[in-house]
Scaffold this motif. Structure first.
Motif, short mmCIF file in Angstrom:
data_model
loop_
_atom_site.label_atom_id
_atom_site.label_comp_id
_atom_site.label_asym_id
_atom_site.label_seq_id
_atom_site.Cartn_x
_atom_site.Cartn_y
_atom_site.Cartn_z
N ASN A 381 0.88 -1.29 -0.16
CA ASN A 381 0.05 0.06 0.05
C ASN A 381 1.08 1.09 -0.12
OD1 ASN A 381 -2.18 -1.34 -0.04
ND2 ASN A 381 -2.80 -1.43 2.42
N VAL A 382 0.21 2.27 -0.63
CA VAL A 382 1.03 3.44 -0.41
C VAL A 382 1.02 4.20 0.78
CG1 VAL A 382 1.20 5.90 -1.28
CG2 VAL A 382 0.50 4.02 -2.89
N VAL A 383 2.30 4.41 1.31
CA VAL A 383 2.42 5.06 2.67
C VAL A 383 2.86 6.52 2.54
CG1 VAL A 383 3.50 4.84 5.00
CG2 VAL A 383 2.73 2.68 3.48
N VAL A 384 2.27 7.38 3.31
CA VAL A 384 2.71 8.58 3.31
C VAL A 384 3.69 8.82 4.53
CG1 VAL A 384 2.35 11.14 3.53
CG2 VAL A 384 0.77 9.51 2.34
N THR A 385 5.03 9.16 3.98
CA THR A 385 6.11 9.31 5.04
C THR A 385 6.49 10.74 5.14
OG1 THR A 385 7.66 8.86 3.16
CG2 THR A 385 6.94 6.92 4.75
N ASN A 386 6.09 11.50 4.30
CA ASN A 386 6.55 12.91 4.18
C ASN A 386 5.56 13.96 5.05
OD1 ASN A 386 6.99 15.54 3.17
ND2 ASN A 386 8.61 14.81 2.03
N ALA A 387 6.15 14.56 5.96
CA ALA A 387 5.21 15.61 6.61
C ALA A 387 4.73 16.79 5.84
CB ALA A 387 6.05 16.28 8.00
N ARG A 388 5.48 17.03 5.00
CA ARG A 388 4.75 18.25 3.77
C ARG A 388 3.96 17.65 3.06
NH1 ARG A 388 5.25 19.93 -1.29
NH2 ARG A 388 6.48 18.04 -2.02
N HIS A 389 3.66 16.45 2.58
CA HIS A 389 2.77 15.59 2.10
C HIS A 389 1.49 15.79 2.75
CE1 HIS A 389 5.99 13.49 -0.70
NE2 HIS A 389 5.84 14.63 -0.79
N HIS A 390 1.72 15.21 3.88
CA HIS A 390 0.64 14.97 5.01
C HIS A 390 0.07 16.35 4.99
CE1 HIS A 390 -0.95 15.04 9.21
NE2 HIS A 390 -1.61 14.02 8.65
N GLN A 391 0.60 17.43 5.24
CA GLN A 391 0.05 18.77 5.43
C GLN A 391 -0.68 19.19 4.05
OE1 GLN A 391 -0.16 20.26 8.29
NE2 GLN A 391 -1.69 21.51 7.23
N SER A 392 -0.23 18.81 2.98
CA SER A 392 -1.03 19.15 1.90
C SER A 392 -2.10 18.37 1.66
CB SER A 392 -0.06 19.03 0.53
OG SER A 392 1.00 19.98 0.72
N LEU A 393 -2.40 17.26 1.93
CA LEU A 393 -3.58 16.27 2.00
C LEU A 393 -4.20 16.68 2.83
CD1 LEU A 393 -1.53 12.81 1.77
CD2 LEU A 393 -2.97 13.62 0.08
N VAL A 394 -4.06 17.10 4.19
CA VAL A 394 -5.10 17.88 5.13
C VAL A 394 -5.81 19.08 4.49
CG1 VAL A 394 -5.33 18.68 7.43
CG2 VAL A 394 -4.01 16.61 7.14
N ASN A 395 -4.76 19.65 3.90
CA ASN A 395 -5.33 21.14 3.52
C ASN A 395 -6.39 20.85 2.36
OD1 ASN A 395 -3.65 22.62 5.12
ND2 ASN A 395 -1.97 22.99 3.73
N THR A 396 -5.88 19.81 1.23
CA THR A 396 -6.99 19.26 0.16
C THR A 396 -8.13 18.97 0.95
OG1 THR A 396 -4.94 18.53 -0.90
CG2 THR A 396 -7.11 17.87 -1.82
N GLN A 397 -8.11 18.07 1.89
CA GLN A 397 -9.51 17.51 2.50
C GLN A 397 -10.19 18.91 2.87
OE1 GLN A 397 -9.05 15.12 5.80
NE2 GLN A 397 -10.40 13.68 5.09
N ASN A 398 -9.60 19.94 3.90
CA ASN A 398 -10.42 20.93 4.09
C ASN A 398 -11.01 21.76 3.08
OD1 ASN A 398 -9.89 20.13 6.79
ND2 ASN A 398 -8.11 21.45 6.66
N ALA A 399 -10.26 21.86 2.00
CA ALA A 399 -10.82 22.79 0.84
C ALA A 399 -11.93 21.81 0.23
CB ALA A 399 -9.63 22.87 -0.14
N TYR A 425 -4.80 23.23 -6.09
CA TYR A 425 -3.41 23.63 -5.64
C TYR A 425 -2.76 22.86 -4.64
CZ TYR A 425 -0.18 27.18 -3.61
OH TYR A 425 0.86 27.51 -2.95
N TYR A 426 -3.57 22.49 -3.65
CA TYR A 426 -2.87 21.82 -2.46
C TYR A 426 -2.45 20.26 -2.91
CZ TYR A 426 -4.42 25.18 0.82
OH TYR A 426 -4.42 26.54 1.38
N LEU A 427 -3.34 19.80 -3.92
CA LEU A 427 -2.91 18.52 -4.39
C LEU A 427 -1.80 18.61 -5.51
CD1 LEU A 427 -6.11 16.72 -5.37
CD2 LEU A 427 -4.60 15.99 -3.73
N GLY A 428 -1.72 19.87 -6.13
CA GLY A 428 -0.45 19.91 -6.87
C GLY A 428 0.78 20.39 -6.17
N GLU A 429 0.59 20.54 -5.14
CA GLU A 429 1.95 20.94 -4.30
C GLU A 429 2.67 19.87 -3.88
OE1 GLU A 429 1.34 24.54 -1.00
OE2 GLU A 429 0.60 22.51 -0.58
N ILE A 430 1.90 18.68 -3.98
CA ILE A 430 2.61 17.43 -3.28
C ILE A 430 3.47 16.84 -4.57
CG2 ILE A 430 2.31 14.89 -3.05
CD1 ILE A 430 -0.28 15.66 -1.60
N THR A 431 2.99 16.89 -5.70
CA THR A 431 3.85 16.40 -6.92
C THR A 431 4.71 17.42 -7.64
OG1 THR A 431 2.23 16.65 -8.32
CG2 THR A 431 2.47 14.60 -7.26
N GLY A 432 4.54 18.73 -6.98
CA GLY A 432 5.45 19.75 -7.67
C GLY A 432 4.86 20.60 -8.78
#
Ligand code: GTP
Ligand code: MG
Length: 451
Positions: A381-399, A425-432
């Motif tokens: 399974n895909v595992v998020v290990t990066n705190a930056r990605h985690h924050q962007s995912l949470v931001n996406t969810q809120n949006a 925008y937040y999703l795009g932040e993860i992959t650059g």
């Protein structure tokens, strides 16, 4: 950006060989200007050449030079790797020489940054390079490798594409705002968001596991003074890390260290014995022990089989059950008793050991591995290990929650389009796909020079 950069790619210090890496348009020309072997400028890509590095007339070292022509290197730029002898003196001389010829010392992570900017991989994958280099056990290696191969990027891109479709439909409606048309069904949009939310929740939840893979599964050892907690910590670590004595209240602060069990990093935390105390420092230690219990993934409650009554143990177990965390009841000092209470022997959370004699410790390790449920991650399974990605995912969810609230409250299309754009925008932040110079600097400055 196309200036030629140079750095040591292997770790500093003495080694049999060291590799100095160059990247940029002048890499081969600069190397050729201080090399006495074949003419490097006329050689093919992916060839290796033997010769001397010369500083004027003086031979600095006998080396092998590997050539990577345009596009066909890690950075997707012209690159050279010089394998020299691993002396700090030689390494410094060669790097200084190349700098004198016109190269520039690379910034931290600059090779990987160039690889990213030249489209070799996206941002999440570039970050995985750092994790891969830092990986020190099976689980962190597997997570980093999965991410470098595009694990999280694939999931994010799929989500993003679906949203982009809806965003464009709604923007289209804006163009026809006079005519009161609906290209994007609000019900379908809500369904889509529900689906995306499910994936987001899965990814966000996996961060806890990802964090644990990176930093170690926290396992706290608690129990009354003198139960043998520090003795057990030392037995697990196979070193005399914590002070052991028969004085109750020996450990006053928490002590931590890591070991590998079954390819997973575990972080063990020894604590001050749990008791009511009037000693101020010890009281702080006990408070910390309580805090560590809350933060841990697994609690080991250790007790002295020769002194602790069954009632106290069962009462303690009740408290552990209420904390709703995996736990193990560890009966210590098995050497001092004839038998163990039947009620405990039947309990699947119970194991007995003699920490001082180091008996039962291997079985305890197996139990720790099983109870921590770390074999889950191996399912790919895909595992998020990066705190930056985690924050962007949470931001996406809120949006996205804002989008749903907007639909329910029938806000106007331009606001709706704006909320969807936020989540994109937040999703795009993860992959650059969305990035700023600050963000890039921040990410790559955490790399070492030469990576
Ligand atoms: N016989 C026997 N003695 C043990 C065993 N494990 C620990 N002890 C002894 O029990 C005493 C207390 O051990 P510690 O490891 O310091 O206990 P602790 O739980 O860390 O105690 P505090 O730090 O005071 O909370 C020491 O004298 C140990 O040698 C065991 O398995 N068998
Ligand atoms: Mg102790």
């Amino acid at each position: 950006m196309n200036d030629t950069i140079v750095a040591l790619a292997t770790p500093p210090g003495v080694g049999a060989i060291a590799v100095i890496r160059l990247s940029g348009a002048e890499s081969i020309a600069l190397t050729a200007s201080c090399f006495d072997g074949k003419d490097l400028l006329t050689q093919k890509s992916h060839t290796i050449h033997f010769g001397n590095i010369l500083d004027g007339e003086e031979i600095v070292d006998e080396v092998l030079v590997s050539l990577f022509l345009n596009q066909r290197s890690f950075t997707k730029e012209e690159s050279v790797e010089i394998s020299c002898h691993g002396s700090q003196y030689i390494i410094n001389r060669i790097i200084q020489l190349l700098i004198r010829k016109g190269a520039r010392l690379a910034n931290p992570g600059e090779f990987t940054q160039r690889a990213y900017l030249n489209g070799r991989f996206d941002l999440a994958q570039a970050e995985a390079v750092a994790d891969l280099i830092a990986s020190e056990n099976e689980s962190s290696h597997a997570a980093a490798l999965n991410q470098m191969r595009g694990g999280i990027s694939k999931e994010i891109k799929a989500l993003r594409e679906k949203l982009v479709h809806f965003a464009s439909m709604i923007e289209l409606e804006l163009d026809f705002s006079e005519e009161d048309v609906e290209f994007a069904s609000r019900d379908e949009l809500k369904e889509l968001i529900k689906g995306i939310d499910k994936v987001l929740v899965k990814l966000i939840d996996s961060f806890q596991l990802g964090n644990v893979i990176k930093n170690g599964v926290p396992v706290v050892i608690v129990g009354k003074p003198n139960a043998g907690k520090s003795t057990l910590l030392n037995a697990l670590l196979e070193e005399e890390k914590a002070i052991v004595s028969d004085i109750a209240g020996t450990t006053r602060d928490t002590i931590e260290d890591e070991i590998n069990i079954g390819g997973v990093k575990f972080r063990f935390i020894d604590t001050a014995g749990l008791r009511e105390t009037t000693d101020q420092i010890e009281a702080i230690g006990v408070e910390r022990a309580n805090q560590k219990m809350k933060e841990s993934s697994l609690i080991m409650y250790l007790f002295d089989l020769s002194t602790e009554g069954l009632n106290v143990i069962l009462a303690q177990e009740q408290q552990l059950i209420e904390m709703d965390k995996p736990y193990i009841l560890v009966g210590n000092k098995r050497d001092k008793v004839e038998s163990e209470p039947a009620a405990l022997l039947e309990n699947e959370h119970y194991i007995s050991i003699a920490a001082k004699q180091e008996t039962g410790v291997a079985a305890l390790k197996d139990m720790i591995f099983a109870k921590s449920q770390m074999d889950n991650f191996k399912t790919g399974n895909v595992v998020v290990t990066n705190a930056r990605h985690h924050q962007s995912l949470v931001n996406t969810q809120n949006a996205l929650h804002d989008v749903v609230r907007g639909i329910d409250n029938q806000i106007t299309n331009d606001f709706l389009a704006q909320d969807i754009r936020h989540s994109l925008y937040y999703l795009g932040e993860i992959t650059g796909e969305i990035s700023t110079d600050d963000l890039l600097d921040n990410i790559f400055s955490k790399f070492c020079i030469g990576k």
